[in-house]
Design an enzyme around this catalytic site. Sequence first.
Site: not given
Ligand code: NAD
Length: 453
Positions: A209, A205, A254, A258, A261, A322, A121
């Site tokens: 949200n 996006k 609620g 949290g 995102c 959640k 995002t």
């Molecule tokens: N978690 C959700 O529900 C969700 C849903 C939609 C969008 N997003 C978006 O997707 C993105 C990722 O979210 P997430 O929850 O998967 O995050 P996360 O923290 O679970 O995963 C991110 C991963 O990236 C890796 N990383 C960080 N820097 C790096 C680098 N320089 N090189 C290689 N790997 C690297 C980290 O080690 C980690 O494993 C965010 O922008 C988030 O806003 C998340």
Amino acid sequence: MNITVVGSGYVGLVTASCLASSGNHVMAADSDRHKIEALSRGKCTFFEPGLREMLADGLDSGRLKFSTDIANAVSQAQVVFICVGTPSLEDGSADLSAVEDIACSIAQNMSDGLLVVIKSTVPVGAARRVSELIESRTAHPCTVVSNPEFLREGTALNDFLRPDRVVVGTNDPEAMQVMRELYAPFVRTNQNILFVSNEAAEMIKYASNAYLATRISFINEIADICARTGVDVGQVRAGLGADKRIGSGYLFPGAGYGGSCFPKDVQALIHVGQQAGADVGILRQVHLRNERQKRLLAEMVLERLGPDLTGRTIALWGLAFKPDTDDIRQAPAMEVIRRLRQAGATLRCYDPKACLNARYELGDVGDGVTFECDPYAVLDGADALVICTEWNEFRTPQFDVIRRKLKERIIFDGRNLYEPATLLRQRLEYHSIGRQPTAPVKSISSKPIRNAV
Ligand SMILES: NC(=O)c1ccc[n+]([C@@H]2O[C@H](COP(=O)([O-])OP(=O)(O)OC[C@H]3O[C@@H](n4cnc5c(N)ncnc54)[C@H](O)[C@@H]3O)[C@@H](O)[C@H]2O)c1
């Protein structure tokens, strides 16, 4: 197709596993060596229903592989998905340093015609900046598209495999064709791929949200008014949600939203708006209401049991932000625990999946917080029970056991799981969000409780 997914967290691992399940050869890369070692052995690094099995299938088929060698992973790919984190900076803006690192690595290691897909995002203009960053470092042509992810933790596989819509920011015909092919297995029934500009994809996006967060903060504000005017917010919610124009999703009062995102994306959108000179009054209030809401449950406990909880033990059900996830990032439970601990309480916590993560997160809180594997074990010696997450297993608990074990027989419910009348019958004092507290007549209360029988 040969695909590399950089970032193997919640979004990256789901993306890599689902793309491998539809026949692609996927290299999932991450800078975290421990994560990659675990994943290579088929060990899921977080809980997501069905993902462990899909990971095992991917590894068995040979189509899903893991690596810390991002340079090599990029050099072999036709398409690179960027799925790294974009956390909040101090001022609320999104930290794009990991995305930009990957862009530099792509420029150094790519071959001609690479398609770069940003799933992280990112704020308006980020895809253009990534494109410029790559172009300034290589002579190889490459296309960058924004393809925001809408999956929800807890239902991530279904959301990815059967999306409401897939949003792609590009007007490049070749990129469109590749994205159509990649998503074809997942949009067979509704063919719902929206091609828009990169900037619009990025904004869709954040707007999505922010809108969902707004609904939650809205119903929490209505709950506050209901609590003060003696109206049951549960009845109001039912009547409101039955209107087809409104719908019932994301309208549950609620203890606040949290996760990784909503809080960060609302703040990032406020920042983007402010930078552009827009009035972001609504978004600001959405955020502030949620901050207040996350403090509410602890305040209810302190109001009922007194400001000094020294010598008191509070049982707590639900640590994850959640149900059906072990993610405790920005979870209201963390705020509740910290506040009650500050007031001197000892906490005994249970969550079906998130205890390990919470133990790590709460390292600074000290000895006064313990974790158990049994929801009824945490009630031993506790004065009251606080519920922070709506896990299904909490919906029909053994009320007689709760009554027998709790010294004060009080439940503070941050998710409105029960009907107040049911708890009255069970002779338990019950405090929930936006509804009058209820209590059996013999309850000792520092404050008059309405609806006593
Ligand atoms: N978690 C959700 O529900 C969700 C849903 C939609 C969008 N997003 C978006 O997707 C993105 C990722 O979210 P997430 O929850 O998967 O995050 P996360 O923290 O679970 O995963 C991110 C991963 O990236 C890796 N990383 C960080 N820097 C790096 C680098 N320089 N090189 C290689 N790997 C690297 C980290 O080690 C980690 O494993 C965010 O922008 C988030 O806003 C998340």
